[in-house]
Enzyme design. Structure first.
Site, PDB file in Angstrom:
ATOM      1  N   HIS A   1     -11.244  29.357 -45.740  1.00  0.00           N
ATOM      2  CA  HIS A   1     -11.078  29.603 -44.976  1.00  0.00           C
ATOM      3  C   HIS A   1     -10.178  30.499 -44.638  1.00  0.00           C
ATOM      4  CE1 HIS A   1     -13.871  32.681 -42.147  1.00  0.00           C
ATOM      5  NE2 HIS A   1     -14.708  32.732 -42.336  1.00  0.00           N
TER       6      HIS A   1
ATOM      7  N   ARG B   1     -13.395  40.817 -39.130  1.00  0.00           N
ATOM      8  CA  ARG B   1     -12.397  41.299 -40.332  1.00  0.00           C
ATOM      9  C   ARG B   1     -12.916  42.632 -40.876  1.00  0.00           C
ATOM     10  NH1 ARG B   1     -11.333  38.105 -44.804  1.00  0.00           N
ATOM     11  NH2 ARG B   1     -12.218  36.261 -43.253  1.00  0.00           N
TER      12      ARG B   1
END
Ligand code: FAD
Ligand code: SF4
Ligand code: SF4
Ligand code: FES
Lengths: 242, 533
Positions: B230, B246
């Site tokens: 990740h 994000r």
């Protein structure tokens, strides 16, 4: 910085001192002690981020999640109360399943209704419970009644009573009358320690109201006249408010 | 003791399988090394993917396409299709048992957009999706009188010929050895990315030993080399900052404050861009300062709190230093579309299974979907299989009492926590976001040495009551074996594909457009390749 940790090995409890780093969480410090100082130190952890609920301990007498707590000089770390200590900071929480079973806190019968944002918000806080057992440890009732259903089980009961999808709220309300909502003194300890900002005391008050409205006997009136006063000593003070 | 269906693991997969298998009076027993709600499933924040009637601009076809594209061509299109088609039914089931999904203004289940997808497809419960699913499943298990044995550690399976007849456990509270005979076993023990100690977002219960036990009993493993990293875990603690940050517009910046990658590219690409900087001894930050504080408070409250708790950083005003971390295991025990393994009476589901839907890359939100989907198949297959399966108690197993005594009486004391720390670091360096032949071979010789050392080692704590160090020792031994298997599979795949990136073979190669298979034959690990069908 020094901290004190309670050690238990089936025979005796000792308080041991350890030198630890200041800027770390309690859990990180415990892991470091296990790595560098005493590999026999025993404690539980899973998610390291406050959601699995298995790392709760008491710090200076108050329930905290080890993975989210920073310590101060001379803090004392102990296992949870009201449960049998197995070793060091680990307690036997196997009673959890029994309490949840007794409160019947699950969906009984699905009602075909539309759920709105507001309906979902209604149960959001209660369904954030991580079953960390902190509230159980903080509750004074267990000293006098070990069958008390207790804060997290009752909060979970409300979570389903307040769920618009539940088609049989009475089944839940009926199961929390004995050793349940009327036995709580509304002292607010559970509310004060909950890491998820849940307010079991308020949830219990809510359940009392809903029980009375559904025709169950209001035993708080009875309590008023007995030794076990339903008066709230904290005067409506909400410790989660800050 | 005996039971009809023995479920090992009490995460989202184990609990779903148990509920599905509990038909009429079948006896279902869930055995786990932790309490159900401690399982890693509680950590999933982002959500679970589905195409609902109300989903806008999306279709099952797009969902299939996105999932297959992410797999880099090595998943089964037909398995993906069936899972995507079932997604609506799965959300409906979860909704029916009272998972409190977040709603939109039109009273429909709300959906958000994740990386690598074409539409808003991810259903969620604020940022506690996994927690709420896991707890609701647990409540239903209690309702349905599923039997739980908590804090029991799997030691081995009970096997005769090619069939499984139960499993042997260690009661963590007492170190007693307990044999449970069953007509069927469902393994739902979670993934193996947790072995990257100190470099993983996974729970500390995620240690892979159950997978290794299945393997040594000749269950076929597959695609082990595909470990997903990740991109954004908090530096130092490896706590996950969800992809939603994000998605809501957070930037990734370097020490000079410059953006260096399109933040919404797939996880493998973003992780590589970040790791390149980190390997250069540069720092990387998540930058949310330009976002409206109100938006952060509303949509990313948990991320804001995590940054505050673990780093004392206010993400609305300061930069958050991040690293990439091992997150998800695409590989696992190979099973068919009905969750059947190569062994009779053994079914698998959840992250420990390789059901040919993720291939070289897993899309955010597809894991929870697969967990529930495959667990339902496993529960159902096990139930169907009851007719033909029997309890068989006269099978000889290893004398575990003696092996415990043997370990405790060894001479050479080691500190598992310390060893694990070094192990995690070396693993992350050599078998991390980037890999190459030399570093992996060096790692393998370290792992061989470590394995030999552990064979003659013991731990300081000799007590028989809640000896967690002993459990960690047993877990660690198998983690080392697991690491060897991952390294061997990664060495064999001489190409780069999805999450598997080799600096010595940077391109995808047609001849490797296959799933890898690893089998334990005559005490050897035999690797081969097959088409994903
Ligand atoms: C931080 C984080 C965020 C995530 N977010 C998302 C997301 O938003 N969406 C998504 O789809 N996926 C997400 N994932 C992935 C997803 O959460 C997991 O893949 C999924 O929860 C795995 O479920 P499981 O039931 O297979 O395993 P787990 O929940 O890991 O449960 C495994 C069970 O097996 C038991 N067990 C293991 N070994 C033994 C043994 N030796 N003996 C006895 N019992 C054993 C454990 O005690 C546990 O009960 C996330 C993962 C992480 C770490
Ligand atoms: S408020 Fe009630 S349940 Fe909560 S700690 Fe006090 S007595 Fe226990
Ligand atoms: S109500 Fe709060 S303190 Fe009690 S178990 Fe749940 S999260 Fe923990
Ligand atoms: S380790 Fe999970 S709550 Fe602390």
């Amino acid at each position: 910085m020094k901290i004190k940790v309670s050690r238990f090995n089936q025979e005796k409890t000792l308080i041991e001192e350890f030198e630890v780093k200041e800027n770390k969480t309690l859990l990180e410090n415990l892991v470091e002690i296990k790595q560098d100082k005493d590999s026999t130190l025993t404690f539980k952890h899973g998610c390291r981020s406050g959601v699995c609920g298995c790392c709760s301990v008491r710090v200076n007498g108050q329930e905290r999640l080890a993975c989210k707590t920073k310590l101060k000089e001379n803090d004392l770390v102990e296992p949870l109360k009201n449960y049998e200590v197995l070793k060091d900071l680990v307690v036997d929480t196997s009673k959890e399943e029994e309490l949840l079973t007794k409160t019947n806190s699950f969906l009984h019968k699905k009602e075909d209704v539309s759920i709105s944002i507001k309906d979902e918000k209604q149960i959001e806080r209660q369904s954030n419970c991580i079953l960390c057992q902190s509230c159980y440890s903080s509750c004074p009732i267990y000293e006098v009644n070990e069958n008390f259903l207790g804060p997290y089980a009752l909060t979970r009961a409300l979570r389903y009573v307040d769920d618009k999808k539940e088609g049989d709220k009475l089944a839940i309300l009926a199961s929390i009358q004995e050793d349940g909502i009327w036995d709580c003194t509304l002292c607010g300890n559970c509310t004060f320690v909950c890491p998820q900002a849940i307010d079991p005391k308020m949830d219990i008050t809510n359940l009392r109201m809903k029980s009375a409205q559904s025709g169950f006997e209001d035993k708080s009136m009875q309590n008023y006249n007995s030794f076990n006063s339903g008066f709230d000593p904290m005067g409506g003070f909400n410790p989660n408010g800050f | 003791m005996t039971t009809d269906i023995l479920v090992i693991g009490s995460g989202g997969a184990g609990l779903t399988a148990a509920l599905e298998a509990k038909v009429n009076n079948t006896r279902v027993t869930v055995v786990s090394k932790c309490y159900p709600t401690n399982s890693q499933t509680c950590q999933a924040q982002g959500g679970i993917n589905a195409v609902l009637e109300t989903t806008k601009n999306d279709s099952i076809e797009k969902f299939i396409e996105d999932t297959f594209t992410a797999s880099k061509g090595i998943a089964s299109k037909s398995n993906i299709k069936k899972m995507c088609q079932a997604s609506k039914e799965i959300i409906t089931w979860l909704d029916d048992i009272a998972v409190p999904f977040s709603k939109d203004e039109r009273n429909s289940i709300a959906q958000r957009k994740f990386g690598g997808t074409k539409a808003k497809r991810t259903c969620y419960s604020s940022d506690y999706t996994g927690l709420k699913i896991l707890h609701t499943l647990y409540d239903q298990c209690i309702k349905n009188k599923i039997e739980f044995l908590n804090e029991y550690f799997l030691l081995d399976f009970i096997k005769e010929d090619e069939s499984i007849y139960g499993a042997v456990f260690l009661d963590i509270k007492t170190l007693d050895v307990i044999k449970i005979y069953a007509k069927n076993v469902i393994l739902a023990s979670g993934g193996y990315a947790g072995i990257y100690e100190n470099n993983t977002t996974n729970s500390s219960f995620t240690t892979s030993e159950a997978l290794v036990k299945a393997y040594k009993n000749e269950a076929t493993l597959s695609n082990l080399e595909f470990v997903q990293f990740h991109p954004t875990a908090i530096e130092g603690t490896n706590t996950l900052i969800s992809e939603s940050a994000r998605a809501e517009g957070a930037y990734l910046v370097d020490e000079e404050g410059n953006r260096f990658i399109d933040e919404l590219k797939s996880r493998d690409e973003v992780s590589r861009a970040i790791s390149e900087k980190l390997l250069n001894n540069e720092k990387v930050f998540l930058d949310l300062r330009h976002l409206d504080e109100k938006l952060i408070n509303e949509l990313l409250p948990q991320e804001k709190q995590l940054a505050k708790t673990f780093k004392d950083i206010d993400i609305s005003k300061e930069l958050l230093p991040i690293v990439s971390a091992a997150h998800y295991s695409m590989g696992g025990i190979l099973c068919d579309e009905n969750a059947k393994t190569s062994l009779k009476n053994l079914f698998v589901c959840g992250e420990c299974a390789q059901g040919n839907v993720h291939g070289a890359n897993r899309l955010g939100g597809n894991s929870l979907l697969e967990v529930i989907y495959l667990a339902k198949k496993a529960g159902n297959s096990a139930y169907q299989n009851l007719q033909s399966a029997t309890i068989k108690e006269d099978i000889k197993t290893v004398d575990f009492e003696k092996s415990i005594e043997d370990i405790l009486s060894n001479k050479n004391i080691i500190n598992v926590s310390k060893e694990k720390k070094e192990f995690g670091e070396r693993l992350f360096k050599a078998l991390g976001v980037f890999k190459d032949e030399i570093s992996m071979k060096t790692l393998l010789s370290y792992l061989e040495e470590l394995e030999q050392k552990l064979k003659v080692s013991t731990i300081e704590d000799k007590s028989r009551v809640y000896n967690k160090s002993f459990i960690e020792f047993l877990e660690f031994k198998e983690s080392v074996y697991m690491a060897k298997l991952i390294a061997k599979c990664a060495l064999e795949r001489k190409e780069s594909r999805g999450a598997h990136f080799r600096t010595d073979f940077k391109e995808e190669k047609e001849e490797f457009a296959k799933i890898s298979i690893v089998k334990y034959e005559k005490e050897q690990d035999i690797i081969s390749y097959e088409d994903a069908v």
